[in-house]
Each structure stands twice: as C-alpha cells, then as structure tokens.
Write an enzyme that holds these catalytic residues in place. Sequence first.
Site, PDB file in Angstrom:
ATOM      1  N   GLU A  42      90.830  70.812   1.579  1.00  0.00           N
ATOM      2  CA  GLU A  42      92.107  71.527   1.661  1.00  0.00           C
ATOM      3  C   GLU A  42      92.518  71.587   3.130  1.00  0.00           C
ATOM      4  OE1 GLU A  42      94.264  75.794   0.575  1.00  0.00           O
ATOM      5  OE2 GLU A  42      92.118  75.538   0.167  1.00  0.00           O
ATOM      6  N   ARG A 268      75.151  72.926  -1.211  1.00  0.00           N
ATOM      7  CA  ARG A 268      75.899  72.898   0.034  1.00  0.00           C
ATOM      8  C   ARG A 268      74.951  73.111   1.214  1.00  0.00           C
ATOM      9  NH1 ARG A 268      79.904  77.829   0.564  1.00  0.00           N
ATOM     10  NH2 ARG A 268      79.890  77.075   2.718  1.00  0.00           N
ATOM     11  N   LYS A 278      85.584  79.553   6.235  1.00  0.00           N
ATOM     12  CA  LYS A 278      86.848  79.285   6.925  1.00  0.00           C
ATOM     13  C   LYS A 278      87.531  80.580   7.354  1.00  0.00           C
ATOM     14  CE  LYS A 278      88.289  74.725   5.324  1.00  0.00           C
ATOM     15  NZ  LYS A 278      89.325  73.966   4.584  1.00  0.00           N
TER      16      LYS A 278
END
Length: 566
Positions: A42, A268, A278
Amino acid sequence: MTETTENGSTKVEKPSHFIQNILRKDLDEGKVETIVTRFPPEPNGYLHIGHAKSICLNFGVAKQFGGVCNLRFDDTNPEKESDEYVDSIKRDVSWLGFDWNEEIRFTSDYFDQLHDWALELIKAGKAYVCDLSPDQAREYRGTLTEPGKNSPNRDRSVAENTELFAKMRAGELEEGSCSLRAKIDMAAPNINLRDPVIYRIKKVRHHHTGDKWCIYPSYDFAHGQSDAIEGVTHSICTLEFEDHRPLYEWFIANLSVPATPKQYEFARLNLNYTVTSKRKLRQLVDEKHVDGWDDPRMPTISGMRRRGYTAQSLRNFCERIGVTRSDSVVDVGMLEYCVRDDLDKNAPRAMCVLRPLKVTLTNYPEDKIERLRAPGHPNRDDLAERELPFSKTLFIDVEDFREEANKKYKRLVLGKRVRLRNAYVIEADEAIKNDAGEVIEVKARIIENTIGEDPEDGVKPKGVIHWVSGAENIDCEVRLYDRLFNEESPGAAGADFLQAINPESLQVLSGAKAEVSLAQAKPESAYQFEREGYFCLDDHYSRDGALVFNRTIGLRDSWAKISQQS
C-alpha cells in the site's frame, strides 16, 4: 530436497522452504504452467526491512522457477496514499535488485471491474447496502465467542440495493451513512466472514484516479480479484492474513473471475530493537524524532540505503533467516552481521581521523611530501591502490595518544613508538597543551627506513594507528549512527515506545580529517575507515563541496559486549 544458489564463487547447498516446495509440486503436477507472484504494497509510507523479506521471497521464487512477479500498488485507501510513496517503493524494489513484470500495476486500474463485480454480488443476492454506522456495525458483529446479529438492512431487495449502490457511486450519499457488505454468515466462527464491508463512501481525491470515484473497495474485496485479473498463481502473504483466506476464497468462488489464485502465508519478520509499524514509523517522522522516512536510523529500506547498507547484505539477511510458518523474533545482530560481512569483503579501505590531534614530526623536512601507496583492499587486487601524501604535520585521533599508559595500551605514548598505517614508525617526544591543560599537539620523530620494515635498532612499535596528512586532507563531517532504540522490545506491555529511543543514536562530529582519495566518494559507495568502521557519503547533507559521511556500522558488535555486561 535442496536448492543450489551462487554466493560469490562458492556454491551453497541449502534446504528448500515450504513455499518453494509448494511451487515445485504445482509445476510438477501441472496445476500451473508458469509461476506468477506479486508484491502488493500500500503506498501509504516507505517500505521497511519486513517488506524486504516479502520482496525477496516473491520476486526470488518467481525468478527461481522461471516465472514473473508483478509490482502492484494496493491503493484502495486514498486518504493516506501518495505518489511520493509510490516513487519510493519503486526505487526500493529496483535497488534490492529485482525487476517487476511489465508495467507497474495499481489496484485502482481495476476499479471499474471491481465495481462491476460488486454489482454481480448484489444481483445474485450476495451483497447489500447497510445503513448501520461503523459503531453499530461493530456491535452487530459479535465477538470471538458470540455470534453476530443480522443487519436490519440485510434482506433488502436486489432492486433497492442496486439503486442505493448507484447513489453511493454518484456521490448522493454522505460518508459514513452506509456501506456495501457481502452477505455471508453473521454466525460464522471466523469473524472475517460476518458480512464484511466491501465498499465504503470516501469523498477523497485519489492519487491515481483523481476525482473519478467517491466509493472505494476494501482490501479484502480488491485483493483476490486483482490477483485473478493478473493471473497470479500464488498469492504469498504474511500470517496475519491467514484468517482472511476463507474470505479471499469466498470472493473467488462467488464471482466470475478469470483465474483462481491460491493464498499461502509465511511468518513475517519480527526484529528486536526495532519497530516496523507504519503508524509508529510515521509518528517518528511527524514528531521529528528522526530526520524523515530515510533517516539512517530508520528500519526503512531507504533509510538503510542512505546509512550505507548494501542490497546484497539485505538479500543475504533475508536468505539467512529463512521462510517458515512459525512466528519468532530475529536478533537485529544477525542483520548487522550480514551488513558487516558484506562490507568487509567489498568496501575499499580509507583513513579518516574523526577527532583530530596534530602531530609534528620534528625530524622531517618542512617542504617534503612523500607519495606513499596503500592497498584499496587487503584481499582484493581488483580495487585500485590509494596514494597517501606524507608530510611534516599529521593528524591522529585524540584517543590514540596518551602521555602515560599501561602495557595494554597499544597506541602512541610519550617515549614510546607506534607504527603509522602504511607508513613510518614514529616515537613521541613531547605533548603541547593549552591553558586548560588539554593536549593540542604532539611532537614526534620518524624512525628512518621503517616503511614496511622494523626499526634497525630492534625496538619495535607496540601497535598501529591510522593518520591523515596535515598538508593534504579533506575536511568533513562524520555522523555516527547507532540503533534507534536501546530496548529489545520498544513499547512492550503497553509502554510508550518513544521512551525507548536511544539518546546516543546519533553523534555529529565536525572537523574530521579524511584522506584525499575520499574526495571522489559517491553516495551509497561504502568505505571502511580503517580502525573506525564502515561509512558512506550522505547524499542528503553533502552539498556544495561539503562532505558528510554516515557510519554504517562499527567494525565489531559493540552491542554484544553491552548485553554481556548487563
């Protein structure tokens, strides 16, 4: 089974990971003819080290099996997205050494098709316009142990839903007044299947489509269908999306999509002494705790690039940590080892005195300058030699001189000898001090005929120190970067992660003296400053002839010593 990869000139046998095994099996059984993966960030921030693992995996396995990997921007949330982030992500992927398949793709390229598929669900009685507010929708959704309740609008007719969705599309309804939801099962054990929202009203200009749309699809609705449009065979994502896979598959099964991609999840990257949220990274930037997204202390790929980390070191790190389905925390020391190992093998050598102390050689001619030679790298004949001007005045580091010292001190001491790297042995005779009693100059003598040779009188030096000519050198600034956080888990147990910021994560040293060869330094080109660490030219602060070097990493792991002492 094993895969053979090239690591320099050495072939290394390593076990296959489970994603490789899945791809190989699907190819062998004829389930797919060509592997197609995708990396779908994104564009709402800069990529970080966790994304590097995903990039290396998605692009890496596609290349390994002769397939392709698409770079697709998941731009379904226009409020937080921008072209700045798009451009930074493209730079990062290219810098890491990967090429995407054909042109850049955007989920917004498929907005018309996604809109048509939403209508398809409405006409099939599988989607409805819901008037519940976000807070009401959460109440109706239920909990992990209690089923949800049907929306009062769940049984609206196809005609009414079609009309209301058209009004949403035309901008006739206000933000938050309604949403389009898939009609699945409000009692499903998996909360993601409890009539998820697939379209929201957002009257916000989009960075790619402008003002064309005022409704935007959810990630869950857009993701799988975008994969299908692109012919993605294996949608590889992190474990946080495992519970979303049934929804991914429901949309694929209930829409007239052109392909049937499959989703697979891997663990992850969790790194200690680091934050990769983020939201937290943006907070660090917005509140100016750091010098932007590419601050060399940030775990962003652009920050690490600016600090001097190499693309090869990041790829080596991602290879070393492997691909599994088990969540774990990786020691940041492993990343630092990979950086240090790569730079040790490849970084040219140079000398830079960070805290200069003047040395005057009393028995060396005033107007004489010798042009000494030094290797570009002790083990790399392909790296050119450097020329070192040697003159009557020199600079050494203040830490490399003591008036008195014990036998463990292997540097310059009054009445003792030390070797200057790639030059003469010298002996210190006198320390000149200022009014405050600080040593500001050392008087010393060269020992003749000691370039590459021991002194003829048999009195050997105790150590080797670096130096820079006083007659020919470069003034520069050196920025000593260290870990941004001094706690293993910043923000653990609900604590404020900002309280874990390392107050010594940056030291700025002005007035450093570098050897003249560094005048040709280029941004992102790494050097080992002998006895100091690895450094690179900072392309942000080096302006109008001023040179600023960033410390990438020290020669040794100082944090390991700190950990052992605590």
